[in-house]
Design a protein around this motif. Sequence first.
Motif, PDB file in Angstrom:
ATOM      1  N   HIS A 282      -8.334   1.588   3.462  1.00  0.00           N
ATOM      2  CA  HIS A 282      -7.242   2.223   4.212  1.00  0.00           C
ATOM      3  C   HIS A 282      -7.865   3.064   5.323  1.00  0.00           C
ATOM      4  O   HIS A 282      -8.908   3.690   5.124  1.00  0.00           O
ATOM      5  CB  HIS A 282      -6.465   3.125   3.247  1.00  0.00           C
ATOM      6  CG  HIS A 282      -5.162   3.606   3.775  1.00  0.00           C
ATOM      7  ND1 HIS A 282      -5.047   4.769   4.504  1.00  0.00           N
ATOM      8  CD2 HIS A 282      -3.905   3.108   3.674  1.00  0.00           C
ATOM      9  CE1 HIS A 282      -3.772   4.950   4.827  1.00  0.00           C
ATOM     10  NE2 HIS A 282      -3.051   3.970   4.330  1.00  0.00           N
TER      11      HIS A 282
ATOM     12  N   ALA B   1      -1.134  15.563   0.286  1.00  0.00           N
ATOM     13  CA  ALA B   1      -0.950  14.133   0.512  1.00  0.00           C
ATOM     14  C   ALA B   1      -2.284  13.432   0.291  1.00  0.00           C
ATOM     15  O   ALA B   1      -3.313  14.092   0.089  1.00  0.00           O
ATOM     16  CB  ALA B   1      -0.450  13.871   1.929  1.00  0.00           C
ATOM     17  N   GLY B   2      -2.245  12.106   0.365  1.00  0.00           N
ATOM     18  CA  GLY B   2      -3.456  11.338   0.126  1.00  0.00           C
ATOM     19  C   GLY B   2      -4.572  11.681   1.092  1.00  0.00           C
ATOM     20  O   GLY B   2      -5.710  11.939   0.691  1.00  0.00           O
ATOM     21  N   ALA B   3      -4.235  11.699   2.372  1.00  0.00           N
ATOM     22  CA  ALA B   3      -5.276  11.944   3.369  1.00  0.00           C
ATOM     23  C   ALA B   3      -5.888  13.331   3.182  1.00  0.00           C
ATOM     24  O   ALA B   3      -7.107  13.510   3.302  1.00  0.00           O
ATOM     25  CB  ALA B   3      -4.697  11.793   4.774  1.00  0.00           C
TER      26      ALA B   3
ATOM     27  N   ASN C 197      -1.749   9.486  -5.164  1.00  0.00           N
ATOM     28  CA  ASN C 197      -0.560   9.838  -4.392  1.00  0.00           C
ATOM     29  C   ASN C 197       0.595   9.851  -5.375  1.00  0.00           C
ATOM     30  O   ASN C 197       1.139   8.789  -5.681  1.00  0.00           O
ATOM     31  CB  ASN C 197      -0.298   8.806  -3.291  1.00  0.00           C
ATOM     32  CG  ASN C 197      -1.153   9.027  -2.072  1.00  0.00           C
ATOM     33  OD1 ASN C 197      -2.145   9.753  -2.124  1.00  0.00           O
ATOM     34  ND2 ASN C 197      -0.786   8.416  -0.973  1.00  0.00           N
TER      35      ASN C 197
ATOM     36  N   HIS D  93      -8.453  10.594  -5.863  1.00  0.00           N
ATOM     37  CA  HIS D  93      -7.152  11.215  -5.611  1.00  0.00           C
ATOM     38  C   HIS D  93      -6.039  10.262  -6.007  1.00  0.00           C
ATOM     39  O   HIS D  93      -6.254   9.064  -6.163  1.00  0.00           O
ATOM     40  CB  HIS D  93      -7.011  11.637  -4.139  1.00  0.00           C
ATOM     41  CG  HIS D  93      -6.438  10.596  -3.235  1.00  0.00           C
ATOM     42  ND1 HIS D  93      -7.207   9.735  -2.496  1.00  0.00           N
ATOM     43  CD2 HIS D  93      -5.153  10.277  -2.957  1.00  0.00           C
ATOM     44  CE1 HIS D  93      -6.428   8.931  -1.792  1.00  0.00           C
ATOM     45  NE2 HIS D  93      -5.165   9.224  -2.050  1.00  0.00           N
TER      46      HIS D  93
ATOM     47  N   ALA E 231      -4.541   6.129  -4.168  1.00  0.00           N
ATOM     48  CA  ALA E 231      -3.197   6.208  -3.597  1.00  0.00           C
ATOM     49  C   ALA E 231      -2.287   5.171  -4.237  1.00  0.00           C
ATOM     50  O   ALA E 231      -1.108   5.403  -4.440  1.00  0.00           O
ATOM     51  CB  ALA E 231      -3.256   6.001  -2.088  1.00  0.00           C
ATOM     52  N   ASN E 232      -2.860   4.018  -4.552  1.00  0.00           N
ATOM     53  CA  ASN E 232      -2.071   2.952  -5.173  1.00  0.00           C
ATOM     54  C   ASN E 232      -2.560   2.742  -6.598  1.00  0.00           C
ATOM     55  O   ASN E 232      -3.330   1.836  -6.860  1.00  0.00           O
ATOM     56  CB  ASN E 232      -2.208   1.651  -4.391  1.00  0.00           C
ATOM     57  CG  ASN E 232      -2.022   1.864  -2.900  1.00  0.00           C
ATOM     58  OD1 ASN E 232      -2.885   1.519  -2.117  1.00  0.00           O
ATOM     59  ND2 ASN E 232      -0.917   2.467  -2.508  1.00  0.00           N
TER      60      ASN E 232
ATOM     61  N   THR F 269     -11.385   1.585  -3.128  1.00  0.00           N
ATOM     62  CA  THR F 269     -10.022   1.408  -3.625  1.00  0.00           C
ATOM     63  C   THR F 269     -10.089   0.243  -4.598  1.00  0.00           C
ATOM     64  O   THR F 269     -10.664  -0.780  -4.265  1.00  0.00           O
ATOM     65  CB  THR F 269      -9.086   1.068  -2.445  1.00  0.00           C
ATOM     66  OG1 THR F 269      -9.285   2.039  -1.427  1.00  0.00           O
ATOM     67  CG2 THR F 269      -7.635   1.060  -2.845  1.00  0.00           C
TER      68      THR F 269
ATOM     69  N   ASP G  76     -10.136   5.986  -4.171  1.00  0.00           N
ATOM     70  CA  ASP G  76      -8.874   6.170  -3.467  1.00  0.00           C
ATOM     71  C   ASP G  76      -7.775   5.618  -4.365  1.00  0.00           C
ATOM     72  O   ASP G  76      -7.552   4.414  -4.424  1.00  0.00           O
ATOM     73  CB  ASP G  76      -8.910   5.434  -2.122  1.00  0.00           C
ATOM     74  CG  ASP G  76      -7.586   5.529  -1.368  1.00  0.00           C
ATOM     75  OD1 ASP G  76      -6.565   5.843  -1.999  1.00  0.00           O
ATOM     76  OD2 ASP G  76      -7.578   5.275  -0.146  1.00  0.00           O
TER      77      ASP G  76
ATOM     78  N   HIS H 297       3.371  10.745  -4.808  1.00  0.00           N
ATOM     79  CA  HIS H 297       4.564  10.284  -4.089  1.00  0.00           C
ATOM     80  C   HIS H 297       4.614   8.766  -3.998  1.00  0.00           C
ATOM     81  O   HIS H 297       5.625   8.223  -3.591  1.00  0.00           O
ATOM     82  CB  HIS H 297       4.682  10.935  -2.705  1.00  0.00           C
ATOM     83  CG  HIS H 297       3.454  10.830  -1.856  1.00  0.00           C
ATOM     84  ND1 HIS H 297       2.331  11.578  -2.077  1.00  0.00           N
ATOM     85  CD2 HIS H 297       3.170  10.065  -0.785  1.00  0.00           C
ATOM     86  CE1 HIS H 297       1.415  11.270  -1.185  1.00  0.00           C
ATOM     87  NE2 HIS H 297       1.897  10.351  -0.384  1.00  0.00           N
ATOM     88  N   LYS H 298       3.578   8.072  -4.364  1.00  0.00           N
ATOM     89  CA  LYS H 298       3.671   6.611  -4.451  1.00  0.00           C
ATOM     90  C   LYS H 298       3.836   6.199  -5.912  1.00  0.00           C
ATOM     91  O   LYS H 298       4.896   5.765  -6.321  1.00  0.00           O
ATOM     92  CB  LYS H 298       2.427   5.965  -3.834  1.00  0.00           C
ATOM     93  CG  LYS H 298       2.360   6.137  -2.319  1.00  0.00           C
ATOM     94  CD  LYS H 298       1.117   5.492  -1.711  1.00  0.00           C
ATOM     95  CE  LYS H 298       1.052   5.751  -0.210  1.00  0.00           C
ATOM     96  NZ  LYS H 298      -0.243   5.380   0.361  1.00  0.00           N
TER      97      LYS H 298
ATOM     98  N   GLU I 289      -8.255  13.226   0.270  1.00  0.00           N
ATOM     99  CA  GLU I 289      -9.540  12.610   0.619  1.00  0.00           C
ATOM    100  C   GLU I 289     -10.442  13.643   1.288  1.00  0.00           C
ATOM    101  O   GLU I 289     -11.622  13.777   0.962  1.00  0.00           O
ATOM    102  CB  GLU I 289      -9.332  11.442   1.596  1.00  0.00           C
ATOM    103  CG  GLU I 289      -8.623  10.249   0.995  1.00  0.00           C
ATOM    104  CD  GLU I 289      -8.280   9.209   2.057  1.00  0.00           C
ATOM    105  OE1 GLU I 289      -8.908   9.185   3.133  1.00  0.00           O
ATOM    106  OE2 GLU I 289      -7.359   8.407   1.807  1.00  0.00           O
TER     107      GLU I 289
ATOM    108  N   THR J 263      -7.340   5.873   6.453  1.00  0.00           N
ATOM    109  CA  THR J 263      -7.589   7.303   6.227  1.00  0.00           C
ATOM    110  C   THR J 263      -8.995   7.542   5.678  1.00  0.00           C
ATOM    111  O   THR J 263      -9.534   8.627   5.860  1.00  0.00           O
ATOM    112  CB  THR J 263      -6.569   7.891   5.232  1.00  0.00           C
ATOM    113  OG1 THR J 263      -6.501   7.048   4.086  1.00  0.00           O
ATOM    114  CG2 THR J 263      -5.198   8.041   5.863  1.00  0.00           C
TER     115      THR J 263
ATOM    116  N   SER K   5       0.812  -1.204   0.000  1.00  0.00           N
ATOM    117  CA  SER K   5       0.000   0.000   0.000  1.00  0.00           C
ATOM    118  C   SER K   5       0.853   1.265   0.000  1.00  0.00           C
ATOM    119  O   SER K   5       0.303   2.366  -0.041  1.00  0.00           O
ATOM    120  CB  SER K   5      -0.980   0.032   1.187  1.00  0.00           C
ATOM    121  OG  SER K   5      -2.080   0.856   0.873  1.00  0.00           O
TER     122      SER K   5
END
Length: 505
Positions: A177, A143-145, A274, A272, A252-253, A221, A250, A276-277, A148, A179, A83
Motif C-alpha cells: 500500500h 488511522a492506519g497511516a 485498522n 498495526h 490494515a486488512n 502485508t 501492515d 475501522h476496516k 505506520e 502509505t 483493501s
Amino acid sequence: MPPSSDQLARAHARTPLLFEQGQPGRATPYVASTAAPESFLPAEALRNDLALPDLSELEAVRHFTRLSQKNFGIDLGFYPLGSCTMKHNPKVNDAAAALPGFRDLHPFAPDHLAQGALQVMWELERALASLFGMAAFSLNPSAGAQAELTALLIAKAYFKARGERQRTVVVVPDTAHGTNPASAAMVGYRVVSLKSKGNGRVDPQELRKAVGLDTAVCMMTNPNTLGLFEDEIAEIAKIVHDAGGLMYYDGANANALMGITRPGDMGFDLMHLNTHKTFTIPHGGGGAGHGPIGVAEHLVPYLPTPIVVRSGPDGPTSEAHAFALEFDRPHSVGPVRSFWSNFAHAVRALAYIYANGADGLRKVSQLAILNANYLRVKIAEFLTVPYNEVCRHEFVASAQDLKRETGVRALDLAKGLLDEGYMAPTIYFPLIVPECLMIEPTETATKETLDAFVETLRRLVEIAKRDPESLFQAPQHTPVGRIDETRAARQPDLRWIPQGSGERI
Ligand SMILES: *Cc1c(COP(=O)(O)O)cnc(C)c1O
C-alpha cells in the motif's frame, strides 16, 4: 423573480451551493432568543460584511437532505473496494458508543471517574493482543497511516537505544500500500522497493540481497494486496531478523486472519490494525479512523503514552481492579494523538469483538475468504485474473487484455459499475498489475449480491466488446459525471466566488 431553491435544485445538474440559495431576511430565527450573538458579544466583535447565505431552516434542511441522498455508502449498496474492507457496520456498535457514560465523559476526567472507559481500552488492547499474537497494543493512533508512522518511530527509538543508528533502510515489497513507503520516508528512512517474484509474493532471494547492517524494518502485508498469502513468511522473517532488522506487519486488512493465524506467530515484531476496516467502524469519505499498534515484548517500552494499566490480582477483571492511565514511561515515543485515542471507535471495536466471540470472528474471516474466492472464480470467466489461485479476503482482476481488444480500461469498467448502482473496486493499486480491479466483497455480502455483481460486470465486459464508446461516457446516472481527473488534481477549484464581485470568500 429569482428561482426558488427547489427550482434551482431541479434545474441544475448539480445541487446549488448554500451560498447560491436564499433571500435577504430569510434567516429569521425560529425561536426569538436572548441568546442571539448581539446580546452577548461586544459590538466590535460583530461582523455583517460576510457573504453568508440567508436561508430559512427548511431550505437548509432540504439542502442537506438532498446532498445526503446523492451519497453512496455501504448502507445503500455493494461496496467491493479492495483493501478498504467495506463491510456492514452493525448499528448496535454505534448504540454502545453513544451510551451516555461513554459519550459524555470528558477526556480529562480523572481516572477514578473514568473506570468504565479505561476498562474498555484495557480489554480491547488485550483482545487485540490475543487475536494477533502481540505482547501489547496501544490504541493511540488515529488511522492506519498514522499507526505506520508511530511504529516506525518506535523502531527508530529501539535502534537508537541499541546504538544502531546506521539502520536507516526500510524494505517494502512492490505490492505494498502506498502509505508504507510514504510513512518510511516521513520518518527519514530510505525506502528500498522489493520486486515480487512470478507468483506475486516476496522473493526470499531478492530479500536476502536487499537486507544488511543498514536494514531497520521490513514492512509487509500478509495476505498481500493481491490477496495472496505469503507462504514463505517464516523464512522471510528469519532473513530480516538475521540481518538485525524488525518485521512490521501492515494489518490494515486483517479480515482474512482472525482466529486462523496470527502475525505474532509469523515472526512480526510490530504491527498495526485498522479497526475501522476489520472491526466494523463506519469509514470512507475521510471519516474518523482508529489504528491501534501492537508490539512484541522487546518493543513494549516504546509504545506511545499513555497506556492503560490495571492494578489488582491477575486474571479477568473484577471489582478489585482499578484502571489508570500511565504517562511515566521514559522510553516511550510519546503521545501521537490528543485524548488517548479515538475512544468511541474503541467502544465500537470491542462491541464487535464481544458480539462475535472468538469463534464468530474466525467465521467472519472464513466467510470473507469464501466470498472473495467465489467472486474470483466467476469473474475469471470473462476478465483476466493474473494470479488466479486460492485467494484470501480479496483478489485482483485485470482489464489489460480487454483494453488491448477494445480500448476499455479498468477505469471505464469502474465508472460503468457506478451507473449500475455499485461502488467500484479499487483501481489504482497494486501497481504491479496493469489495469487492476482489486475486489473485496467481505463476509457481509449475500450470494445474491455477489451473483448480481458478477452478472453486471459480465454485461459491462460484453458492452465493452460491442459498444466501447458508451463506456467512455460513463457514468451518466450519477450526480457527477466523468471528470477531468488531471485538472481536478492539479487545479482543484474548491471555493465559491460571489457572482460579479470577483472576490473570494
Ligand atoms: C487502508 C490501508 C492503509 C492506510 O490506512 P488509513 O487508515 O487509511 O490511513 C494502509 N495499508 C493498507 C494495506 C490499507 O488497506
